[in-house]
Design a protein around this motif. Structure first.
Motif, short mmCIF file in Angstrom:
data_model
loop_
_atom_site.label_atom_id
_atom_site.label_comp_id
_atom_site.label_asym_id
_atom_site.label_seq_id
_atom_site.Cartn_x
_atom_site.Cartn_y
_atom_site.Cartn_z
N TYR A 220 23.33 10.13 10.78
CA TYR A 220 22.95 10.03 12.03
C TYR A 220 21.88 11.45 12.15
CZ TYR A 220 25.78 6.36 13.43
OH TYR A 220 26.54 4.96 13.59
N ASP B 41 10.25 9.19 22.83
CA ASP B 41 9.40 9.16 21.57
C ASP B 41 9.82 8.36 20.60
OD1 ASP B 41 7.96 10.87 22.92
OD2 ASP B 41 7.86 12.46 21.49
N PHE B 42 11.10 8.02 20.51
CA PHE B 42 11.57 7.04 19.41
C PHE B 42 11.42 5.60 19.40
CE2 PHE B 42 15.33 7.59 21.77
CZ PHE B 42 15.86 6.42 21.91
N HIS C 285 16.54 -0.94 19.90
CA HIS C 285 16.44 0.39 19.99
C HIS C 285 16.71 0.99 21.24
CE1 HIS C 285 14.67 1.29 16.10
NE2 HIS C 285 14.39 -0.02 16.11
N LEU D 62 13.32 10.34 16.27
CA LEU D 62 14.17 9.18 15.46
C LEU D 62 15.15 8.70 16.37
CD1 LEU D 62 14.70 11.25 12.26
CD2 LEU D 62 13.31 9.33 12.60
N ASN D 63 15.63 7.50 16.41
CA ASN D 63 16.48 6.95 17.29
C ASN D 63 18.01 7.53 16.93
OD1 ASN D 63 18.65 5.36 18.47
ND2 ASN D 63 17.26 3.60 18.16
N PRO D 64 18.74 8.12 18.14
CA PRO D 64 19.78 8.99 17.91
C PRO D 64 21.00 8.41 17.57
CG PRO D 64 19.21 8.92 20.18
CD PRO D 64 18.06 8.43 19.46
N VAL D 65 20.98 7.02 17.82
CA VAL D 65 22.13 6.15 17.81
C VAL D 65 22.08 5.38 16.46
CG1 VAL D 65 22.85 6.38 19.98
CG2 VAL D 65 21.67 4.39 19.44
N MET D 66 21.07 5.37 15.61
CA MET D 66 21.06 4.54 14.36
C MET D 66 21.02 5.25 13.18
SD MET D 66 17.74 1.94 14.30
CE MET D 66 17.93 0.19 14.97
N ILE E 281 29.26 4.02 20.70
CA ILE E 281 27.78 3.86 21.21
C ILE E 281 26.99 5.06 20.64
CG2 ILE E 281 26.07 3.83 22.74
CD1 ILE E 281 27.92 2.46 24.36
N ASP E 282 27.58 6.22 20.95
CA ASP E 282 26.54 7.39 20.43
C ASP E 282 27.36 8.24 19.62
OD1 ASP E 282 24.90 9.55 20.21
OD2 ASP E 282 24.42 9.51 22.40
N PRO E 283 26.78 8.42 18.40
CA PRO E 283 27.56 9.18 17.45
C PRO E 283 27.72 10.71 17.72
CG PRO E 283 25.34 8.49 16.64
CD PRO E 283 25.59 7.84 17.78
N ARG E 284 26.76 11.11 18.56
CA ARG E 284 26.59 12.50 18.99
C ARG E 284 27.84 12.90 19.72
NH1 ARG E 284 20.73 12.22 21.54
NH2 ARG E 284 21.76 10.19 22.14
N MET F 176 7.86 5.39 18.06
CA MET F 176 8.02 5.26 16.87
C MET F 176 8.45 4.07 16.23
SD MET F 176 8.05 7.35 13.88
CE MET F 176 8.80 6.74 12.25
N ARG G 211 21.15 0.17 23.27
CA ARG G 211 22.49 0.93 22.91
C ARG G 211 22.38 2.33 23.76
NH1 ARG G 211 24.97 1.06 16.92
NH2 ARG G 211 25.62 3.13 17.36
N PRO G 212 21.48 3.16 23.51
CA PRO G 212 21.34 4.37 24.27
C PRO G 212 21.38 4.29 25.75
CG PRO G 212 19.33 4.32 22.73
CD PRO G 212 20.11 2.94 22.72
#
Lengths: 354, 317, 280
Positions: A161, B215-216, B234, A113-117, B311-314, B219, B237-238
């Motif tokens: 997310y 992989d994403f 897709h 899964l796209n981590p930033v979407m 950019i990155d929610p993580r 996907m 951004r990352p």
């Protein structure tokens, strides 16, 4: 669901026919034929299990059918999906089929899964691309899909997310994505391998349930015969890029003929064993596809192999039951097989095991 | 929250260290009186001595170094940059800064915008064709651009676009209308932007290629998303992290480069101001400009950090 | 096997090295070479200088009718010495500080790293202007000033490389048999840090040569004699570019090729040893 369907969709009967499909990768060390002359077919609503160890070519086979291969890969043969030929000249544009007619659940939901979407966006994307849904409609459909795959509080989850969800939840999200446009064919490539044992059964049941509900065809790719046992109609066993045994699930389990299939069955994990031990259960390693053996690819690891096995490769031929095909000179139950087993049981060893 | 407190402390420490370094270097190595008073500074005649004493008093040069530093720091924190050291009156430093700063800022912002506008599409195109002929040629191009000294590039661009083609003016007039000055700033901005764009493109291309193997991405393709959309929605951004980090760090280097480019294209910005000020040992002006530049650098890097979290929610802390 | 192919440095690398050797040799033996005197005025009666490139003046002359070819070679003397001295200073000071910080860690590392950050966040050209403006503008001052600027980037790399190696088995092993800190640094760490540092030295030399040019454009380069930066500056005015572009472009081409050669050689060495590192 009628609004989702495309013209010329197969409503019943033959959905997929694969004939003599071979996939070759150009590598630095030479061509590698990862899928070799595979033929199989699938009806609408049917579930096919493709089983084999890692390296047997099962993942490449499923991706070859779907057309999701790197540019170094070359496919030969024929793949017919409904009325469309997917290979060669006059092949249809795959990206029109992807997500809409056929979609794929990947092995590891942690990285697929796209981590930033936001997950809602990821589910809505095919809806908006293929069905031209408005943002609002897509969101409503997304929430419904999340509910379909049993995700609690879907209204809240849409805006989260992937990293905020557990592995099982993420796999449910992935299934929701693949189901979004109501495809007729779903590939599931080791959909439970990366998940906790407790979640595995739930995910398989979810796929089965959705297949029932949508009359969808499913290709379940796994190394685990135990997984396909309860969730497929037909099983195809792969080794070294080839199909080595194909049979309806009940027939296969009642009367498996290929020693490799038998070995796979014996390697089904038991709950008292750690899950990662199962891959090494068959001694030896899969064949080197750069330099495949002349005879049966499984011969070097087969306890029942004889000289003929090492010289001449058996082809997939029907047994007494025409739906049951296998590629073995001395199948389970044959006189030679029984003789060898006798000998092993009495403590004598023979050559063949590496 | 804790992280931002730490970040703020580090920034303040950095600004203090830079100011001490500049203040110390200027005062230990230079002698501003000579520049203020001319030959009289070295004179021993009574009226000259008087002048020296008066000037020392005026600029607090008779006080010990640490005291002067603290005084200056206190003033600066309250927004007072002091007065210029000069033999003709004491115009406030802030006048000069207010006049020059916008020009340099415009140049730098334009340069970074141009660099990003060039680098991002360039990286997307080359990453999508990684290791094919177009990408190979682009690799050579960016290598050449990165090796190109900014003053040499300035001369080349000036020669081609200013003199041979005549597309851009070679003069900067402070009195011209705003839009004309933007036009006049284009060539200098391009000089700064091109090598920066090459650096950004290299980084972004590498990261994009790595992301495209995730992989994403497969996907997303399997959902029927077009290649183009996969790349833009897709993969991009990352893949932006190294690009943004270096974008921030590079700002410092670009400020240095812009001093030279300003001087070649004769833009009276902070670049020429600091060179002139150093040459006449005008400490307050030098200090003010160094502090502005360093603060800008610190701010850009904090902004970079904020952009990360967008950019990155993580990485949201 | 494939790694023998990637292990080669390639013909372009040797081309770059060849160019650097030619430029260095010309610079080194300039006074004894059969070239024109760089400071003489070769005025031709009835013609106004600058003269365009010709058989007598291969690279043309400047506005004062001085031979550009000779001036570029003499300029190389200054530019190369500046580049070499600067990076040597940066290597010794920055390298030592970086290795010690990376090896000892703890408070030493914190302090040294902070100093590096201060220098790195300081627009380096401003620092160079500051020092050169306040001190004299002799060759040694300029070279050392640029050397000071090289300390932080070199030091940061040395520290990072040391950190990467300090936990490797061979260091642990050396410590286990009772080797002292100094011995570990010199015998175990230094040889490993030297290669990436060597690659950086070539890149750093290019940066220092370019920095001299930058200073020249601000009027702050070495006062006496030609340097590449000063030569370009003389030809860079709008009128000069229009009438006599060779004045600027001769030294630009030589400078650019030299910088390119240094960058390329440094790059190749780095990836060459990276490959071997992976092969281990």
């Amino acid at each position: 669901m009628s609004g989702l369907q495309t013209d010329g969709r197969v409503e019943q009967g033959r959905l997929l026919t694969v004939e003599n499909l071979s996939t070759t990768f150009a590598t630095e060390r030479g061509p590698v034929r990862a899928v070799d002359q595979v033929s199989l077919s699938l009806d609408r609503g049917q579930a096919l299990g493709i089983v084999g160890e890692s390296g047997s070519g099962k993942t490449v086979l499923s991706r070859s059918i779907m057309g999701l291969l790197p540019s170094t890969a070359r496919r030969e043969g024929s793949i017919r999906f409904g009325d469309h030929e997917l290979l060669g000249s006059g092949a249809v544009d795959m990206s029109k089929l992807w997500g809409r007619e056929m979609s794929m659940v990947f092995q590891n939901p942690m990285v697929s899964l796209n981590p930033v979407m936001r997950i809602g966006e990821q589910i809505a994307e095919p809806l908006r691309i293929h069905l031209g849904m408005s943002r609002r409609d897509a969101r409503a459909t997304t929430v419904r899909l999340l509910r379909d795959v049993r995700i609690p509080e879907p209204e809240r989850r849409v805006d989260q997310y992937p990293h905020e969800l557990s592995g099982g939840m993420r796999q449910r999200v992935m299934i929701a994505i693949t189901l979004a446009c109501g495809p007729t064919l779903l590939f599931a490539d080791e959909p439970t391998t990366a998940l906790d044992v407790t979640v595995q059964a739930q995910i398989l049941d979810l796929i089965a349930e959705q297949r029932e509900e949508r009359n969808m065809s499913v290709v379940l790719v796994t190394h685990d015969l135990g997984v396909v046992a309860g969730h497929t109609d037909v099983i195809a066993v792969m080794y070294g890029g080839r199909l080595v045994e194909v049979a309806p699930t009940a027939v296969l389990f009642a009367d498996m003929r290929m020693p490799y299939t038998e070995a796979l069955l014996q390697s089904i994990p038991r709950l008292d064993q750690p899950s990662h031990t199962r891959l090494t259960a068959i001694p030896g390693r899969p064949p080197d596809l750069l330099d495949p053996p002349r005879g049966c690819a499984f011969a070097p690891r087969c306890a029942f192999a004889r000289d003929r096995c090492r010289e001449e490769a058996p082809t997939l031929t029907p047994a007494d039951n025409p739906e049951h095909r296998f590629a073995c000179w001395y199948p389970v139950g044959s006189a030679e097989y029984l003789e060898t087993r006798e000998r092993i049981a009495s403590g004598l060893t023979i050559g063949g095991r590496s | 929250m804790n992280y931002w407190v730490q970040r703020l402390t580090a920034s303040i420490m950095l600004l203090l260290a830079v100011s001490m370094l500049t203040f110390g270097a200027m005062n230990l190595l230079g002698d501003p009186l000579f520049n203020i008073l001319g030959p009289a500074a070295a004179d021993t005649k009574p009226e000259s001595l008087e002048k020296v004493a008066a000037a020392k008093e005026l600029y607090h040069l008779d006080r010990p170094l640490p005291e002067r530093y603290v005084r200056w720091l206190g003033d600066m924190v309250t927004g007072d940059f002091g007065v210029q050291f000069s033999s003709t009156g004491q115009p406030p430093v802030s006048d000069l800064v207010v006049e020059r700063f916008p020009r340099s800022l415009t140049l730098l912002v334009m340069a970074q915008l141009l660099a990003s506008m060039i680098a991002i599409p360039w990286a997307l195109i080359t990453a999508a064709r990684a290791n094919r002929p177009a990408d190979r040629i682009s690799t050579i191009n960016s290598f050449l651009l990165i090796a190109m000294p900014n003053f040499a590039l300035a001369v080349i661009l000036k020669y081609i676009f200013g003199i041979k083609l005549g597309w851009f003016p070679l003069t900067f007039k402070a009195t011209d209308p705003w839009l004309t000055r933007i036009y006049q700033t284009f060539l200098p901005a391009l000089t700064i932007a091109l090598p920066a764009a090459a650096v950004y493109q290299r980084l972004l291309r590498t990261d994009l290629i790595t992301t495209l193997q995730e992989d994403f991405i497969l996907m997303a393709r399997s959902k029927g998303v077009s290649r183009r959309r996969v790349l833009l929605r897709h993969a991009l951004r990352p893949s932006l992290f190294s690009f943004i980090t270096v974008f921030g760090i590079n700002t410092g280097a670009l400020i240095g480069g812009s001093l030279i480019v300003e001087s070649i294209f004769r833009i009276p910005g902070l670049g020429s101001a600091i060179v002139e000020a150093i040459l006449r040992e005008d400490f307050p002006v030098v200090l003010a400009i160094v502090m502005i530049i360093t603060t800008a650098f610190v701010i850009v890097n904090v902004v970079v950090d904020i952009v990360y979290t967008l950019i990155d929610p993580r990485v949201r802390r | 096997m494939s790694d023998t192919i990637t292990k080669r440095l390639g013909p372009l690398f040797w081309l770059a090295v060849g160019w650097l050797a030619i430029v260095s040799l010309l610079a080194l033996f300039a006074p004894w070479l059969p070239i024109k005197d760089p400071d003489s005025y070769f005025l031709v009666r009835g013609e106004r200088p600058p003269y365009s490139p010709s058989g007598t003046h291969w690279f043309g002359t400047d506005q004062d009718a001085r031979d550009m070819f000779a001036r570029i070679i003499y300029g190389a003397r200054v530019s190369l010495v500046i580049g070499f001295v600067a990076i040597a200073f940066g290597m010794v000071v920055g390298g030592t500080a970086g290795i010690v910080a990376g090896y000892l860690r703890g408070r030493t590392d914190k302090v040294v790293s902070f100093i590096f950050i201060v220098f790195l966040s300081f627009p380096s050209l401003v620092l160079a202007i500051l020092i050169t403006a306040l001190l004299d503008r002799g060759l040694v001052t300029i070279a050392l000033t640029l050397g000071v600027l090289a300390v932080a980037p070199v030091g940061r790399l040395a520290r990072a490389t040391t950190l990467a190696y300090a936990d490797r088995e061979f260091v642990t092993a050396a410590r286990a048999i009772g080797a002292g800190d100094r011995r570990i640094i010199v015998r175990e760490l230094l040889p490993n840090v030297v290669i990436p540092m060597g690659a950086l030295a070539l890149l750093g030399m290019a940066v220092a040569i370019v920095a001299e040019g930058g200073l020249a454009f601000l009027g702050l380069s070495v006062e006496k004699g030609p340097t590449w930066g000063k030569l370009i500056l003389i030809g860079a005015g709008s009128r000069e570019l229009e009438k006599s572009p060779w004045i600027a472009f001769g030294p630009i081409i030589v400078l650019f090729l030299t910088v390119l050669a240094l960058n390329y050689a440094g790059d190749r060495i780095r990836s060459y040893y990276d490959v071997r590192e992976i092969g281990l």
